[in-house]
Scaffold this motif. Structure first.
Motif, PDB file in Angstrom:
ATOM      1  N   ALA A  39      33.494 -84.764  89.625  1.00  0.00           N
ATOM      2  CA  ALA A  39      33.463 -83.819  88.498  1.00  0.00           C
ATOM      3  C   ALA A  39      34.414 -82.647  88.738  1.00  0.00           C
ATOM      4  CB  ALA A  39      32.043 -83.322  88.266  1.00  0.00           C
TER       5      ALA A  39
ATOM      6  N   ASP B 150      37.881 -83.808  88.112  1.00  0.00           N
ATOM      7  CA  ASP B 150      38.143 -83.969  86.678  1.00  0.00           C
ATOM      8  C   ASP B 150      38.201 -82.643  85.929  1.00  0.00           C
ATOM      9  OD1 ASP B 150      38.090 -86.652  87.180  1.00  0.00           O
ATOM     10  OD2 ASP B 150      36.102 -87.014  86.331  1.00  0.00           O
ATOM     11  N   HIS B 151      37.324 -81.698  86.306  1.00  0.00           N
ATOM     12  CA  HIS B 151      37.158 -80.475  85.510  1.00  0.00           C
ATOM     13  C   HIS B 151      37.582 -79.192  86.212  1.00  0.00           C
ATOM     14  CE1 HIS B 151      34.766 -82.854  82.629  1.00  0.00           C
ATOM     15  NE2 HIS B 151      34.162 -83.369  83.686  1.00  0.00           N
TER      16      HIS B 151
ATOM     17  N   ALA C  95      32.634 -77.792  89.758  1.00  0.00           N
ATOM     18  CA  ALA C  95      31.383 -78.498  89.460  1.00  0.00           C
ATOM     19  C   ALA C  95      30.310 -78.134  90.469  1.00  0.00           C
ATOM     20  CB  ALA C  95      31.604 -80.011  89.483  1.00  0.00           C
TER      21      ALA C  95
ATOM     22  N   HIS D 139      31.323 -77.341  85.659  1.00  0.00           N
ATOM     23  CA  HIS D 139      30.665 -78.539  85.162  1.00  0.00           C
ATOM     24  C   HIS D 139      29.328 -78.762  85.882  1.00  0.00           C
ATOM     25  CE1 HIS D 139      31.240 -82.114  82.718  1.00  0.00           C
ATOM     26  NE2 HIS D 139      30.675 -82.819  83.674  1.00  0.00           N
TER      27      HIS D 139
ATOM     28  N   VAL E 234      26.423 -81.144  87.280  1.00  0.00           N
ATOM     29  CA  VAL E 234      26.144 -82.523  87.693  1.00  0.00           C
ATOM     30  C   VAL E 234      24.658 -82.584  88.017  1.00  0.00           C
ATOM     31  CG1 VAL E 234      26.560 -84.269  89.476  1.00  0.00           C
ATOM     32  CG2 VAL E 234      28.455 -82.860  88.637  1.00  0.00           C
TER      33      VAL E 234
END
Length: 233
Positions: free
Chosen positions: A124, A127-128, A131, A201, A203
């Motif tokens: 995550a 990707d972002h 996280a 983000h 999780v």
């Protein structure tokens, strides 16, 4: 190949635990809490190196009780921590190699984190940008003013932060520089990154990923580990 480094703050004195042994050295099934934590990072396919942050007066105990009997293959360095967690992580950050792309921070006293959760948080963050593992609040959350309820918060919007928390290295360094400039103190690293205006983000964490800070936590952790052995995981 991306270089992923973990910072593991374990400089706490564990005052809530009572007794004379720091909580990271207390035994869970005969093995120190911190050794359990390090083992997960050794097993993680994503993590390349580990920077461990301990109190200077704990170095000897660390060597004798943890790193001697339970060596960590990925150990990159041991850094002297600060009296506060944020300062400890900042010192750990200084030791992280400059070409690291992702940095994951995880409490040394969360020994039941899974390799899968660690991987999910790293994915995550990749990707972002940022996280963290967190779980939805199971209880109703009240904000207090002294000993009186100031307001009741909408439970479905409340998440309880855990670690691991992972970030693009440049982002985390920026956040720590800003915090140092603005003399800002927080209890988790994501808050510093949030202060940059960056979205962090969420999780889904695990209710098993507990922080061992009280004698009760130790009992729960023992039970959870015993259960895992029964299930053969």
């Amino acid at each position: 190949v991306m270089r992923v480094v973990a910072i593991i703050p374990a400089a706490g004195e564990g005052r809530r635990m009572g007794g004379t042994v720091e909580k990271q050295f207390l035994h869970l099934q005969g093995i120190p809490v911190l050794a359990h934590t390090l083992r997960v990072f050794d097993r993680s396919p994503e993590v390349d190196e580990v920077v461990l942050v301990v109190a200077p007066q704990q170095r000897q105990a660390l060597k004798e009780r943890v790193l001697g009997p339970y060596p960590c293959r990925k150990l990159f360095g041991v850094v002297d921590g600060d009296s506060e967690r944020q300062g400890s992580v900042a010192r750990g950050l200084e030791a992280v190699p400059g070409d690291s792309e992702l940095i994951v921070i995880h409490d040394g006293v969360r020994p039941l984190v899974s390799v899968d959760l660690l991987g999910a948080v790293l994915k995550a963050a990749n990707d972002h940008g940022a996280a963290l593992a967190a779980i939805p609040a199971g209880d109703t959350v009240k904000r207090a003013k002294g000993e009186v309820v100031a307001e009741t918060l909408a439970r479905e919007t409340i998440w309880l932060a855990q670690t691991p928390q992972a970030f693009q290295a440049s982002l985390l360094r920026l956040a720590y520089e800003k915090a140092s400039r603005d003399k800002m103190t927080v209890t988790d690293d994501a808050a510093l990154v949030e202060s940059l205006g960056v979205s962090v983000h969420l999780v889904p964490g695990s209710s098993e990923n507990i922080k061992v800070t009280t004698p009760t936590d130790l009992i729960i952790a023992e039970a959870l580990l015993a259960q895992r052995e029964v299930e053969g995981t």
